[in-house]
Each structure stands twice: as C-alpha cells, then as structure tokens.
Scaffold this active site. Structure first.
Site: not given
Lengths: 467, 466
Positions: B59, B139, B163
């Site tokens: 990420k 996210s 997330s």
C-alpha cells in the site's frame, strides 16, 4: 517607582546536557553548522517514531529530588499542537497531564521558600533567524530535551527572582544536568506577573516569554510592572515579548488569539512506569544549601558565598584544608590573594603554579607561628611567579617570623625614635595612630613580625612610658 | 497463484521467478483501467530478480528508500523517504519478498472505497451479475484489487478501522489484522497512532501465516511493539454475537462456521455487544483526532512549499486547503473539533471513557473463548458507482463491525466464504480473538479457510476470469 503588591511566577526552561536528544539519537551540542544535528524524527518525517532517551529520566529525577519534589511513578507524554516553521511535527512533545515531578521548593538565603508546582520533560523547538529578507530555519535544537521548572506565584520582588534563579543554577550545576550557559540558551525564563487586586486576590497576569539572562528577567519584571500599574484600560491576560533595547514588553497575543493546544496523549511513547526502588536508588550529591550551612560553621559569610557559588574554588579549598585547623586562613589566602593574582594574569586557579598543597603548607606555617599572614602573601606571589615549595622560599628569602621579643622591641623602639612627634600624640590618646605604628613596624621588619606581637609590645612600651 | 503453490512450482522447476514477474507485469498492463497501482517496479525486477523472490504489493503508505511514497495524496506526490518500513525490510530479508508495485489507496488511508485517492478511484476486478464493476472497498483498495486481479502474490495494507478486512471481504481475500503492536509501524505513514496496524492480504490463511511469521518481533525503532507469544492450547469455545444486522447469506455462513467448530467438540456461546450503536462515532472521534495530530506537520514548510504568501497562517491554511483532498479535510476538521478545550470533554475524553467500558465488556466475552465469529461488514459490498455517494456517513457505517477491533487492539481476520447468490460477488466473515492470541486465531482461521476453500472454488484467478 517603588514596586509593591505584585506576584511573580517563573517558568524556567532548562536544556539538559545529555549526549543525545529526547526522542532521537542526534547529538546535542551547541557547536556544529546549522542543520547538522538533525535526525529524521526531529524533522517529523512520516513514518518516523520516537525513541526515548532514558538518561533524561535519571536527570529529571535528580533535579526533582534536588528541588524537594515528589517523584511520580507514573507519568506520560502528551502532544501540544501549534503551527510554526521551527516546529516540524507541528506539535511539541511535553508532559501536560502527568508530569514527572511535583510539589517541591527552593529555599532562598533569606529562608523563604519558593514553591515548585511541577517539573516536566519536553522537547525544544528549532531556531528561526531572519536575515536579508529571508526567514531561515535551523533544526539543530529540535528535539533537545528540556526540563520545565514551574513555580507558584510566590516571588514578590526582583531580588527574590534573582536569588531564585541563581540558586536554581547552583542546584543544576550540583546535580550536573545542565551546562548553565545562558548565552547559549541553556536556560530560558518566562515571567508571569500580576498586580494584586484591592481585595488581596491575585490579579490578571501577563506572561513575558523567552528571557535569556538574569538582567533581562529583572528588566522585564520592572517594565511589565510599570505597564500594568500605569494601564488605564482593564488588564487582560496577555502573552508578551520583551524588547531588550526599549526595555518594554510588547504584545504577542491576547486571550482572543489564545491558541488552543489540543493536548492529547502521544501514543507512540508508552507511559512511564518508574520503580519506586529506582527512584530511591538515585542519590544526590552535596547540595549548595547543605554546603552553605556546613561552611558557615567555620567561615565568614562572604567566604561561604564565594565558595558555594564556585565549584572549582570549593574543590580547591577542600583539598587545601587537609590537616589544617584554621580553615578561614585557607579561605582568605585563596579568595583574597590567589584569586586576584590569577585574575590579573588571566589564568584559572587550577591552572596556576600554586597548588592546594601550597595553600595548605602556608596555612600550617601561619598556624605554627613560623610566618605571618603578611609574609604568607609574599610567599604566595613568589610561588605563583616562580614555583618552588613554601619551605624553600621561607628559607631563601629569610621570611621566618621574628618571634624574639628583644628583637621585636628593638624594631619598635627604632620606629618610635624615628617618629617621636607621632609617638607623643599616640601616648597622649590619639589611638588612631596605632595603625601608623603597626604599618611602620611591618615595613621595617619586612612583615615578619606577627601583628599581635606588635600590638602587645607597643602597648607595653606605651604603658611603661606613662608609668 | 498462492505463495504456497508458487514455492512448490519453484521446487519442481516448473516456473522461474523471472517468468512470473513478466506475467504479472503483462497482467498489470491489461488491468491498468482498474487503477490499482500508483507506481511500479516490474520492469526493474524482471531484469534484477533472484529466483525464489516473492512479488508483493505494498500500500502506498509503506515507505521504501529510493521510491516515491505518496499516501495517495498531492501533499506527498514527490516524497522520497530515506527509510524503509521495518515489516517490508523483514519480509525482504527473511522471505525474499520484493515490492513490485505501490498500490493505490484512499488518501492518507481515510476512506472505505478507494475513491478519495488523488490518483483516482480503484475498481475491483469483480463485477456483479449485472456486469457492473464493484468497489474494492478501502482504504487499502489497491492492495486488495491488485491481489485479486493477480498482479502480485500477496500484499500489505494498513488497518486502522477495518481498512484491510473490509476490502478483503469485498474482494474475496484473506485480510488479517494482527494485535496492535505485533507488527512494527516504523516507516508507515501515520494516520492514528493508537489504531494503525500493518496488515496482510493473501489468497489463503496458509499464505498469511507464512507472511506473518516473517514480519513479527519487537522493533527498536517502534516503542509500541510487543512480542507475540506462542499459541496457547485452545479453550474450545467460540462466541456468536447476536443482534448484529447483516445480509442473510453472511448470517448463514456464520452459523455454518459455528456448527463446523461444534462438530469438532467446541462449545458455542452467545453474547451481545451493548456498545454497537456508538462504536462508529467513537471510532471516528478518536481516529480523526489522531489524524488531526499526525497530519499537522504537512503545512507547506517542509512539504509542498509551493505556496508563497506574506502571513504564516495563510501559508499553512492555503497549502493544506489545496493539497489535501476533501475527505481528509473533513476528518481533520472533525478531529480538531473533538479535541478543542471547549468540547474535548464531551467528545474526545468521553469517547476514551466509553472505550474503557467496551474493553471490559469484550474481555468478559473473550476471557474463556478462542474467538468470536461475526460479520466483517453489514452489507454485501457496493458497486463502484454506489461508493461515490455524497453521504460520508454511509461509508463510515461500513466500518461498524471492524472498527471496535482497532479501538481495543485485538487481532482479527476476514475469511472469504462464498459468492453472494444474488450478485455473484464475494462475501466474507470475521474471526476476532483476544490480544496477543494471533497464532491461535490464525490456526483456527486456517481450518475454517480450508473448509470453505474459497480460493479454489470461487476466486477470479482460479476461475480464470482474470
């Protein structure tokens, strides 16, 4: 203007003399080019986390104990948020809710105690310099560990404020937590001042920030007192700076602009749980107050002051007192004579030719009535200039005290015969001429007659004559 | 392909790492329209890999040296970090993982769909039965979508309120959030320091266990890390939480899972969460406060110093107004509001006090149980269009079953179970254990994962849809 009925509380920011910063491994020292003592955490780079410098805890406890505080087993770090270019994280890490030390005091020479509300650990911010139309930022100071010492508003005049800070500096030096160089910014003071209300309650206070010398602190107190006293409008709580040239305080922000710091815990640093055993194991060295009491038992207060205020002189004095009976003699030789010799030659006492042993030997010779105090000074200067031992110099220069009464009488009679007019006046009652005759005897004998002996024999002769 | 399968193929000499990365690269070009990747290194690694390297996605809030880490924000669009995140460093050294791409995400990890990214939203490779693209969730939108499309063999994300588990549920993946402190946060861009947890996406729990074991251990650079103790012997009890509204298929799978363990001699206990109605407000108060604190540093002095004005406050305000997206600004304002001295007691401090009671309640539930089985999300997922809703609260509510886990620092894992019969899109369920019981949780999850066997039966990769 007479300054009465006002209260001052101080917040003293003390830079610790640890090797590294509070939360990063950057070196802490005053030297170094701008931005050469900065690690990633100090700059607030994303993903960087604080690493606690445990040496700071020990120093905090030392200072807390020296200031008679209670040491909290639980304390915690919080974030104090505000925006400023010299604060990369946009928050300072401090101890707002649970400080490490609380409820202490410093006792002034007068005996009055100034209470310490709290001592907490926090990080310092960087420095902004305005030059050539630009604002430059040096991050070296970001993250340097500070202890903030906060007093209650117990200070009621400028003299007390000065004494407090001087005593605090002595304590800081005694426990060795700060380099105490105010010019380098090691100690910065914020002054809180309010004038009492008519009903005797504490008035509205103003805070004057960042005073980095005793003189500025005193001037600022005076300036702010005047401002508040002469103010026609109702006073409001303000944060102010001090203009050192104009000697006035100026507004930085008032209550409306009051910044909300949004204090919340810093979760990257687990709370401190300090063992009571560890706290108890930290021992204090001898503190100035105790030293002062001890020295006062056998030294004149002026000597005590000098020795308590100067650690090097104190250490020199202690060594020189080995096996000596009359320590005041040592103090006199050291403080009056040696120190001025060193000052003139612009060298330090511990760097000159005179050693602690020399002072000790000199004192013992005086105690044993081998030399007088006057000749001791001469010998001291000789050692200072040329080295050699006390005994050597006494022998070489024939400085042994004249103790033979007949010889002393001879010298005194010689002085009398050379000053018959004055002798007449002296015997008729002009006692102040005593000094003159002592001086002359000293002069002729080269200082080798003991002061007491001169007086004894002089009066013997005087009284004998009358009779 | 799973890591386990890949390692077998390597052993059997049926594949080379170079070939694999070449394939992944080709796929990444083919699925460019999903916008799962912000920056990538495929080509570098095709020439420079060692045989045995395991390609993973990170990420884009995991810092690596010599690469740009953006947190999907314009504020950091050119940021090159001088340090590498500890957990990736360990995977690299211990397991030969290589980061072939930096995955798209919601800006600064604030979002539940991927749509708040400065680089545009991510689409899930999954389409529903009507052929409409689904949202991957967020996210960690790109980490989930990239893995589900087969652009890597595993991926890392961060789980602050769900997330990783929520996108795992919506993309048919295993999403594991360890105990807070089990994995180092050093080198991961901060959102809320007491809630952020590095977390793992894999196709199977077996793969997840391999990754996790090569990442754990205290880190001298992160004082909040802890060592995870070995698994204790099972207490042989699982808990079902009643009165949690969710889709009926999800409920059915929860019941099936309970029965599965019952058949193995486990006792099934029922409990209730009295706090479920306030968990989302508490989570948002505390996480937004954390964000407000951690993002205060981005003020135009060191980052994005493009704004030139005369007043300092104007520089700060303009920089932040211009370079932060709308959702980030919304959360910063909420965070500031909660912390102001006038209302800190009614919001921030109150939330913390309730949190204490929540802890006691959940401890009571878990004290003699191995884990809780519950939904990961209330709903079955949203289409990409639906996720563009103007109503932020709608998105916040998707966190309702995941965020309490972060608030209490517990370990939890999403296991993909089956496809939703009405829409053909993945469903997952969540197992939650007590703090530091990560190993026991994963070993139970492994058994359940093998039972449902989602990867082999239903994944897009095995069905050759991607």
């Amino acid at each position: 203007m007479e300054m009465t009925n006002f209260d001052v509380g101080l917040e003293v920011h003390v830079q610790l003399n640890t090797n590294s910063k509070l939360f990063s491994e950057s070196k802490v020292d005053d030297s170094g080019m701008a931005n050469s003592r900065v690690k990633y955490f100090d700059l607030g780079l994303p993903g960087m986390l604080p690493k606690l410098n445990e040496g700071v805890i020990e120093k905090s406890i030392l200072l807390g104990k020296a200031l008679n505080c209670s040491i909290n087993e639980y304390s915690r770090f919080d974030r104090k948020h505000y925006y400023y270019p010299d604060l990369p994280l946009s928050f300072q890490i401090t101890q707002f809710y649970y400080p490490i030390c609380e409820h202490g005091y410093i006792e002034l020479k007068s005996g009055k105690r100034i209470q310490i509300r709290r001592i907490h650990i926090e990080t310092d911010a960087g420095k902004m310099i305005h030059e050539g139309g630009l604002s430059l930022i040096d991050y070296n100071r970001c993250g340097v560990p500070l202890l903030e010492v906060v007093t209650e508003p117990d200070i009621q005049n400028i003299e007390e404020a000065t004494q407090f800070v001087k005593e605090l500096i002595l304590l800081l030096k005694a426990v060795n937590v700060c380099n105490c160089n105010m010019e380098h910014g090691n100690i910065r003071i914020d002054v809180n001042l309010s004038i009492r209300n008519h009903d005797g309650s504490l008035g509205v206070r103003s805070e004057i920030k960042n005073l980095n010398s005793l003189k500025f602190m005193c001037d600022a107190i005076e300036a702010e007192y005047k401002r508040q006293k002469n103010s026609v409008e109702t006073l409001t709580q303000t944060t102010r700076g001090f203009n050192t040239i104009k000697k006035t305080t100026f507004l930085m922000r008032d209550k409306e602009d009051c910044f909300d710091y949004k204090y919340v815990p810093d979760f990257n640093i687990p709370p401190l749980h300090i063992d009571r055993e560890y706290i108890d194991s930290i021992t204090l060295p001898e503190l100035p107050g105790h030293r002062r009491k001890k020295l006062s038992e056998y030294l004149h207060y002026e000597s005590v002051d000098v020795l308590v205020n100067n650690i090097e002189l104190y250490n020199f004095f202690q060594k020189a007192c080995n096996n000596v009976n009359n320590r005041q003699l040592v103090a006199n030789l050291l403080i009056t004579d040696l120190v001025s010799l060193c000052k003139k030659a612009e060298i330090e006492v511990y760097n000159c030719n005179v050693t602690e042993e020399h002072l000790r030997d000199l004192t013992i010779e005086i105690e044993n009535k081998k030399i007088t105090s006057t000749t001791a000074k001469i010998i001291l200067e000789e050692i200072f200039n040329n080295g050699k031992s006390v005994k050597e110099i006494i022998k070489e220069k024939g400085l042994s005290m004249i103790s033979d009464i007949n010889e002393i009488e001879k010298i005194i009679k010689q002085v009398i015969s050379q000053n018959t007019n004055k002798w007449q006046k002296f015997t008729s009652g002009e006692d102040k001429l005593l000094k003159f005759f002592i001086g002359k005897c000293m002069q002729i004998s080269g200082g080798k007659i003991h002061y007491d002996s001169i007086i004894d024999i002089l009066f013997k002769i005087k009284n004998t004559v009358i009779i | 392909m799973t890591i386990t399968h890949y390692k077998q193929l390597l052993l059997d000499n049926k594949i080379s790492t170079k070939e694999l990365i070449q394939d992944l690269y080709t796929k990444s070009q083919k699925y460019k329209h999903l916008n799962t990747i912000i920056s990538n290194n495929y080509e570098t690694f095709i020439s420079n890999c060692s045989n045995g390297d395991i390609p993973i996605a990170l990420k884009d809030n995991f810092c690596i040296t010599n690469a740009i880490t953006t947190a999907a924000s314009q504020m950091l669009k050119n940021y090159v970090s001088p340090i590498t995140a500890t957990v990736y460093d360990r995977l690299n050294k211990n397991l030969n993982c290589i980061s072939v791409c930096k995955a798209n995400m919601d800006e600064f990890a604030m979002g539940s769909s991927g749509k708040t990214s400065f680089f545009g939203p991510t689409l899930s490779p999954w389409k529903n039965n009507a052929g409409v693209y689904m949202s991957p969730g967020g996210s960690s939108s790109g980490s989930a979508a990239a893995l589900a499309s087969g652009l890597c063999l595993a991926s890392l994300g961060t789980d602050t309120g769900g997330s990783v588990r929520q996108p795992a549920a919506w993309c048919g993946l295993v999403g594991f959030k360890p105990t807070y402190g089990a994995l180092s946060r050093f080198g991961i861009i901060d959102y809320a320091s007491d809630l952020d947890t590095p977390a793992i996406f894999t196709h199977t729990v077996e793969d997840c266990i391999l990754m996790f074991q090569n990442m754990i251990g205290r880190d001298n650079n992160d004082y909040t890390t802890v060592d995870v103790p070995k698994a204790s012997s099972p207490k042989k009890k699982v808990v079902i939480i009643k009165k949690l509204e969710s889709d009926k298929t999800i409920q059915a799978n929860i019941e099936e899972s309970a029965k599965f363990f019952e058949a193995k001699g486990y006792e099934i206990k029922e409990a209730y969460f009295s706090f479920i109605d306030y968990v989302v407000p508490i989570y948002y108060i505390l996480s937004c406060s954390g964000a407000s604190s951690n993002l205060a540093r981005y003020n135009g002095v060191l980052y994005n110093n493009e704004v030139s004005l005369n007043e300092l406050n104007d520089i700060f305000a303009k920089t932040r107004g211009e370079f932060f997206g709308e959702e980030v600004q919304r959360r910063l304002i909420m965070g500031n509001y909660s912390m102001y001295s006038g209302h800190v007691d009614g919001f921030y401090n109150k939330a913390r006090r309730i949190l204490h009671n929540m802890w006691l309640e959940v401890q009571n539930i878990l004290k003699d149980a191995d884990f809780i089985i519950m939904p990961t999300t209330p709903g079955i997922g949203m289409t990409a269009e639906e996720s563009k809703t103007d109503n932020p609260i709608k998105m916040y509510l998707t966190d309702i079953y995941t965020c309490f886990v972060n608030l209490l620092g517990l370990p939890a894992v999403n296991i993909p179970v089956e496809l939703c019969p009405d829409h053909g899109t993945p469903l997952g369920i969540q197992l939650v254990a007590n703090v530091l019981e990560d190993h026991s949780l994963l070993s139970h999850a492994n058994i359940l994962d093998k039972h449902f066997n989602f990867y082999n039966k239903n994944s897009l990769l095995q069905r050759k849809i991607v």
